[in-house]
Design an enzyme around this catalytic site. Sequence first.
Site, PDB file in Angstrom:
ATOM      1  N   ASP A   1      -2.412   1.017  11.032  1.00  0.00           N
ATOM      2  CA  ASP A   1      -2.095  -0.385  10.746  1.00  0.00           C
ATOM      3  C   ASP A   1      -1.785  -1.127  12.041  1.00  0.00           C
ATOM      4  OD1 ASP A   1      -2.461  -0.163   7.954  1.00  0.00           O
ATOM      5  OD2 ASP A   1      -0.492   0.768   7.745  1.00  0.00           O
TER       6      ASP A   1
ATOM      7  N   LYS B   1      -7.255   5.771   8.500  1.00  0.00           N
ATOM      8  CA  LYS B   1      -7.447   4.676   7.534  1.00  0.00           C
ATOM      9  C   LYS B   1      -7.434   3.352   8.293  1.00  0.00           C
ATOM     10  CE  LYS B   1      -4.177   3.036   4.520  1.00  0.00           C
ATOM     11  NZ  LYS B   1      -4.213   1.553   4.489  1.00  0.00           N
TER      12      LYS B   1
ATOM     13  N   ASP C   1     -10.198   0.882   3.955  1.00  0.00           N
ATOM     14  CA  ASP C   1      -9.353   0.453   2.832  1.00  0.00           C
ATOM     15  C   ASP C   1      -9.493  -1.057   2.623  1.00  0.00           C
ATOM     16  OD1 ASP C   1      -7.295   0.169   0.989  1.00  0.00           O
ATOM     17  OD2 ASP C   1      -5.691   0.508   2.443  1.00  0.00           O
ATOM     18  N   LEU C   2     -10.603  -1.464   1.990  1.00  0.00           N
ATOM     19  CA  LEU C   2     -10.842  -2.906   1.802  1.00  0.00           C
ATOM     20  C   LEU C   2     -10.662  -3.345   0.346  1.00  0.00           C
ATOM     21  CD1 LEU C   2     -13.952  -3.528   4.118  1.00  0.00           C
ATOM     22  CD2 LEU C   2     -11.530  -3.771   4.664  1.00  0.00           C
ATOM     23  N   LYS C   3     -10.468  -2.409  -0.560  1.00  0.00           N
ATOM     24  CA  LYS C   3     -10.141  -2.707  -1.966  1.00  0.00           C
ATOM     25  C   LYS C   3     -11.036  -3.797  -2.570  1.00  0.00           C
ATOM     26  CE  LYS C   3      -5.215  -1.549  -1.445  1.00  0.00           C
ATOM     27  NZ  LYS C   3      -5.020  -1.493   0.022  1.00  0.00           N
TER      28      LYS C   3
ATOM     29  N   HIS D   1     -13.230  -6.085  -5.032  1.00  0.00           N
ATOM     30  CA  HIS D   1     -13.057  -6.557  -6.416  1.00  0.00           C
ATOM     31  C   HIS D   1     -13.839  -7.860  -6.548  1.00  0.00           C
ATOM     32  CE1 HIS D   1      -9.973  -7.492  -9.891  1.00  0.00           C
ATOM     33  NE2 HIS D   1     -11.235  -7.542 -10.274  1.00  0.00           N
ATOM     34  N   ASP D   2     -15.018  -7.770  -7.185  1.00  0.00           N
ATOM     35  CA  ASP D   2     -15.853  -8.972  -7.343  1.00  0.00           C
ATOM     36  C   ASP D   2     -16.846  -8.680  -8.467  1.00  0.00           C
ATOM     37  OD1 ASP D   2     -17.348 -11.389  -6.856  1.00  0.00           O
ATOM     38  OD2 ASP D   2     -16.722 -11.317  -4.761  1.00  0.00           O
TER      39      ASP D   2
ATOM     40  N   PRO E   1     -20.151  -7.240 -10.272  1.00  0.00           N
ATOM     41  CA  PRO E   1     -20.834  -5.984  -9.934  1.00  0.00           C
ATOM     42  C   PRO E   1     -21.917  -6.114  -8.861  1.00  0.00           C
ATOM     43  CG  PRO E   1     -20.453  -6.084 -12.290  1.00  0.00           C
ATOM     44  CD  PRO E   1     -20.019  -7.416 -11.737  1.00  0.00           C
ATOM     45  N   ASN E   2     -22.754  -7.137  -8.953  1.00  0.00           N
ATOM     46  CA  ASN E   2     -23.860  -7.256  -7.990  1.00  0.00           C
ATOM     47  C   ASN E   2     -23.346  -7.447  -6.560  1.00  0.00           C
ATOM     48  OD1 ASN E   2     -26.741  -7.556  -7.452  1.00  0.00           O
ATOM     49  ND2 ASN E   2     -26.206  -9.679  -6.937  1.00  0.00           N
TER      50      ASN E   2
ATOM     51  N   THR F   1       1.215  -0.727  -6.109  1.00  0.00           N
ATOM     52  CA  THR F   1       2.621  -0.331  -6.286  1.00  0.00           C
ATOM     53  C   THR F   1       3.552  -1.540  -6.111  1.00  0.00           C
ATOM     54  OG1 THR F   1       2.526   0.450  -4.024  1.00  0.00           O
ATOM     55  CG2 THR F   1       2.476   2.118  -5.748  1.00  0.00           C
TER      56      THR F   1
ATOM     57  N   ARG G   1       7.040  10.719   3.857  1.00  0.00           N
ATOM     58  CA  ARG G   1       8.005  10.680   4.961  1.00  0.00           C
ATOM     59  C   ARG G   1       8.495  12.088   5.267  1.00  0.00           C
ATOM     60  NH1 ARG G   1       5.992   6.575   5.480  1.00  0.00           N
ATOM     61  NH2 ARG G   1       6.864   4.479   5.574  1.00  0.00           N
TER      62      ARG G   1
ATOM     63  N   GLN H   1       9.309   1.820   2.257  1.00  0.00           N
ATOM     64  CA  GLN H   1       8.794   2.552   1.100  1.00  0.00           C
ATOM     65  C   GLN H   1       9.969   2.867   0.181  1.00  0.00           C
ATOM     66  OE1 GLN H   1       5.738   3.032   0.313  1.00  0.00           O
ATOM     67  NE2 GLN H   1       4.452   3.288   2.121  1.00  0.00           N
TER      68      GLN H   1
ATOM     69  N   GLY I   1       1.433   6.581   7.774  1.00  0.00           N
ATOM     70  CA  GLY I   1       1.359   5.562   8.827  1.00  0.00           C
ATOM     71  C   GLY I   1       2.461   5.730   9.843  1.00  0.00           C
ATOM     72  N   ARG I   2       3.522   4.954   9.659  1.00  0.00           N
ATOM     73  CA  ARG I   2       4.574   4.872  10.677  1.00  0.00           C
ATOM     74  C   ARG I   2       5.220   6.192  11.097  1.00  0.00           C
ATOM     75  NH1 ARG I   2       7.003   0.004   7.384  1.00  0.00           N
ATOM     76  NH2 ARG I   2       5.913   1.274   5.819  1.00  0.00           N
TER      77      ARG I   2
HETATM   78  O1  C5P Z   1       3.592   3.383   7.419  1.00  0.00           O
HETATM   79  P1  C5P Z   1       3.398   3.973   6.053  1.00  0.00           P
HETATM   80  O2  C5P Z   1       3.347   5.496   6.045  1.00  0.00           O
HETATM   81  O3  C5P Z   1       4.356   3.417   5.040  1.00  0.00           O
HETATM   82  O4  C5P Z   1       1.923   3.494   5.657  1.00  0.00           O
HETATM   83  C1  C5P Z   1       1.377   3.754   4.388  1.00  0.00           C
HETATM   84  C2  C5P Z   1      -0.001   3.129   4.291  1.00  0.00           C
HETATM   85  O5  C5P Z   1      -0.448   3.279   2.957  1.00  0.00           O
HETATM   86  C3  C5P Z   1      -0.045   1.640   4.599  1.00  0.00           C
HETATM   87  O6  C5P Z   1      -1.328   1.371   5.190  1.00  0.00           O
HETATM   88  C4  C5P Z   1       0.086   1.003   3.244  1.00  0.00           C
HETATM   89  O7  C5P Z   1      -0.507  -0.250   3.188  1.00  0.00           O
HETATM   90  C5  C5P Z   1      -0.681   1.997   2.375  1.00  0.00           C
HETATM   91  N1  C5P Z   1      -0.307   1.978   0.960  1.00  0.00           N
HETATM   92  C6  C5P Z   1       0.991   2.206   0.504  1.00  0.00           C
HETATM   93  N2  C5P Z   1       1.260   2.179  -0.819  1.00  0.00           N
HETATM   94  C7  C5P Z   1       0.289   1.956  -1.706  1.00  0.00           C
HETATM   95  C8  C5P Z   1      -1.020   1.732  -1.281  1.00  0.00           C
HETATM   96  C9  C5P Z   1      -1.281   1.762   0.074  1.00  0.00           C
HETATM   97  O8  C5P Z   1       1.870   2.436   1.308  1.00  0.00           O
HETATM   98  N3  C5P Z   1       0.563   1.998  -2.980  1.00  0.00           N
END
Ligand code: C5P
Length: 232
Positions: free
Chosen positions: A10, A32, A59-61, A63-64, A66-67, A119, A181, A190, A210-211
Amino acid sequence: MGKDVIIACDFSSKKEVIDFLSQFKDEKPFVKIGMELFYAAGPDIVREIKAMGHKIFLDLKLHDIPNTVMKAMRVLSELDVDMCNLHAAGTIPMMEAALKGLTREDGSRPILIAVTQLTSTSQERMTEDLLIEEPIDKVVMHYALNAKKAGLDGVVCSPLEAEKVHSSCGSDFVTVTPGVRFADGDIGDQVRVTTPAKAKEIGSDYIVVGRPITQAADPVAAYKRCVAEFVG
Ligand code: C5P
């Protein structure tokens, strides 16, 4: 489907992500790339990171209609990403069109997973804003089953939902789980978290971290610790 640790890169610029990944010499982590970096740096960022030898979850998710999703997925497939995603809320025909667009002439394609309910969406917001009156857990499982019916490979979910997804959709239906974590680390923003070892025990197929890695004093060591705990 092999278990792996995916690093959520990120970062907001190409320089930051390339500087970060350049620290990895012996191993080439699965990474990612999200909307921020993709929209800032464009498709070249995918080509460059692929050329460095990494697998990419884009990770672009989507949603539009189908075509449109089918044609957009064809572009992502040509970019040679390894995993991509969409919103299951786009319905089964949209998910089927996405798979069609992703599948290359030789039959190969990136792994395709679905987002069920984000979430960040609470029961209250789902009921009031989206007029969905069922309990959120039921909606998440129903969307996961829709993804399975459409032929997708799996879903993004909390590690705490992975067991239930596997029992409803089959053990080979992939669970990609963020919210991880280290036992002795910062939780940050989180809420419901698990350790890599616990995610392994629960049966997550991929953890997205991530972090705990990107902000670590020694990111390579943090990544190796994650792999040791999760893949073992
Ligand atoms: O830094 P961290 O470990 O919290 O990063 C988690 C990654 O997963 C981030 O890119 C966050 O946007 C993504 N993510 C999430 N929870 C979700 C879906 C995606 O934390 N439900």
